[in-house]
Design a protein around this motif. Structure first.
Motif, PDB file in Angstrom:
ATOM      1  N   SER A 127      -5.050   5.736  11.034  1.00 22.81           N
ATOM      2  CA  SER A 127      -3.959   4.807  10.761  1.00 22.81           C
ATOM      3  C   SER A 127      -4.318   3.806   9.674  1.00 22.81           C
ATOM      4  O   SER A 127      -3.446   3.085   9.185  1.00 22.81           O
ATOM      5  CB  SER A 127      -3.550   4.066  12.032  1.00 22.81           C
ATOM      6  N   THR A 154      -4.498  -2.251  -1.040  1.00 24.14           N
ATOM      7  CA  THR A 154      -3.763  -1.833   0.159  1.00 24.14           C
ATOM      8  C   THR A 154      -4.616  -0.933   1.037  1.00 24.14           C
ATOM      9  O   THR A 154      -5.607  -0.343   0.575  1.00 24.14           O
ATOM     10  CB  THR A 154      -2.483  -1.068  -0.258  1.00 24.14           C
ATOM     11  N   CYS A 187      -0.374   4.474   4.577  1.00 25.34           N
ATOM     12  CA  CYS A 187       1.060   4.606   4.289  1.00 25.34           C
ATOM     13  C   CYS A 187       1.303   5.493   3.080  1.00 25.34           C
ATOM     14  O   CYS A 187       2.169   6.370   3.103  1.00 25.34           O
ATOM     15  CB  CYS A 187       1.677   3.229   4.065  1.00 25.34           C
ATOM     16  N   SER A 188       0.543   5.275   2.015  1.00 24.41           N
ATOM     17  CA  SER A 188       0.719   6.067   0.807  1.00 24.41           C
ATOM     18  C   SER A 188       0.388   7.535   1.060  1.00 24.41           C
ATOM     19  O   SER A 188       1.094   8.436   0.597  1.00 24.41           O
ATOM     20  CB  SER A 188      -0.162   5.512  -0.316  1.00 24.41           C
ATOM     21  N   ASP A 195       0.476   9.134   3.996  1.00 29.83           N
ATOM     22  CA  ASP A 195       1.500   9.711   4.874  1.00 29.83           C
ATOM     23  C   ASP A 195       2.799   9.976   4.117  1.00 29.83           C
ATOM     24  O   ASP A 195       3.482  10.979   4.359  1.00 29.83           O
ATOM     25  CB  ASP A 195       1.767   8.784   6.059  1.00 29.83           C
ATOM     26  N   GLN A 196       3.148   9.071   3.204  1.00 33.54           N
ATOM     27  CA  GLN A 196       4.389   9.243   2.450  1.00 33.54           C
ATOM     28  C   GLN A 196       4.336  10.490   1.578  1.00 33.54           C
ATOM     29  O   GLN A 196       5.319  11.231   1.480  1.00 33.54           O
ATOM     30  CB  GLN A 196       4.637   8.012   1.580  1.00 33.54           C
ATOM     31  N   LYS A 241       4.883  13.471   3.841  1.00 36.05           N
ATOM     32  CA  LYS A 241       6.280  13.603   4.260  1.00 36.05           C
ATOM     33  C   LYS A 241       7.134  14.184   3.145  1.00 36.05           C
ATOM     34  O   LYS A 241       8.059  14.968   3.392  1.00 36.05           O
ATOM     35  CB  LYS A 241       6.824  12.239   4.690  1.00 36.05           C
ATOM     36  N   ASP A 258       6.238   2.068  -0.438  1.00 33.36           N
ATOM     37  CA  ASP A 258       6.051   3.074   0.612  1.00 33.36           C
ATOM     38  C   ASP A 258       5.691   2.491   1.967  1.00 33.36           C
ATOM     39  O   ASP A 258       5.263   3.209   2.857  1.00 33.36           O
ATOM     40  CB  ASP A 258       4.989   4.085   0.184  1.00 33.36           C
ATOM     41  N   GLY A 259       5.851   1.181   2.132  1.00 31.97           N
ATOM     42  CA  GLY A 259       5.658   0.575   3.443  1.00 31.97           C
ATOM     43  C   GLY A 259       4.450  -0.307   3.573  1.00 31.97           C
ATOM     44  O   GLY A 259       4.274  -0.972   4.594  1.00 31.97           O
ATOM     45  N   ASP A 260       3.573  -0.336   2.571  1.00 36.50           N
ATOM     46  CA  ASP A 260       2.416  -1.225   2.626  1.00 36.50           C
ATOM     47  C   ASP A 260       2.356  -2.018   1.327  1.00 36.50           C
ATOM     48  O   ASP A 260       3.370  -2.174   0.644  1.00 36.50           O
ATOM     49  CB  ASP A 260       1.128  -0.417   2.876  1.00 36.50           C
TER      50      ASP A 260
END
Length: 207
Positions: free
Chosen positions: A23, A47, A51-52, A54-55, A58, A130-132
């Motif tokens: 994580s 960062t 997140c990067s 996982d993105q 996806k 991307d979320g972070d």
């Protein structure tokens, strides 16, 4: 580590500290190159990279699903401003305190802001942020799957609009785009697995 051609499209990342926890993955940076412009914060401690990572995964899995009715027949600047307005702007049908009507950038694309948001989120048009914290420089990268091609629009946001000097509009063959994503994913995992890992207490910032 850089994968791709920075003058067209490439992904670049760096690991400063690797962690055992998936994580977290690692501390470092993740940036996207489009047409010679770098989107993202290129710093050793920009960062956590989970997140990067996982993105990217996806996007590989959802190949062909990043579709939008406005992907082909609109100017990149109009698209950038409409998407930015829909996500970050004020409600367009309200009147400001000074009596002026707010600009509704979404109507440039011929739909309501609500419908535009639905397309953006349901089809995951926004790749970055991307979320972070990787894109805390105000960068955005939009992805559109258009038959056997991919359109990428990159820009930096300023006051709910794009900075014209930061705008890039790149078309790629879909196979080439997704191959770059897959190659980056494979190389990142190899580097992460080979790197010495920080202990759990370091992950949590404890002494």
């Amino acid at each position: 580590m850089i994968v791709g051609d920075p003058s067209v499209f490439a992904i670049e990342s760096g690991i400063s500290r690797a962690y055992e926890r998936a994580s977290f993955r690692a501390l470092g940076f993740f940036v996207i190159h489009l047409g010679g412009i770098v989107y993202g914060v290129k710093a050793p401690d920009a960062t956590l990279l989970a997140c990067s990572f996982d993105q990217v995964g996806k996007r590989i899995v959802s190949r062909g699903e990043h579709e939008a009715f406005f992907s082909c027949h609109h100017d990149s600047g109009e698209i950038a401003d409409a998407v930015t307005s829909a996500i970050y702007g004020e409600a367009s049908d309200e009147t400001a305190a000074d009596g002026r009507h707010r600009v509704d950038a979404a109507r440039w694309l011929g739909v309501s802001e609500t419908e535009l948001r639905r397309v953006i989120y349901s089809n995951r048009i926004v790749w970055a942020p991307d979320g972070d914290e990787a894109f805390d420089d105000g960068s955005s990268v939009l992805q559109f799957d258009v038959e056997n091609r991919v359109r990428l629009i990159g820009f930096r946001r300023k006051d709910y609009r794009h900075e014209p000097s930061s705008l890039q509009d790149i078309w790629l063959e879909a196979d080439s785009f997704y191959r770059t994503l897959s190659e980056w994913q494979t190389e990142f995992i190899s580097l992460w697995m080979a790197a010495p890992k920080e202990p759990a207490e370091a992950e949590l910032g404890q002494d």
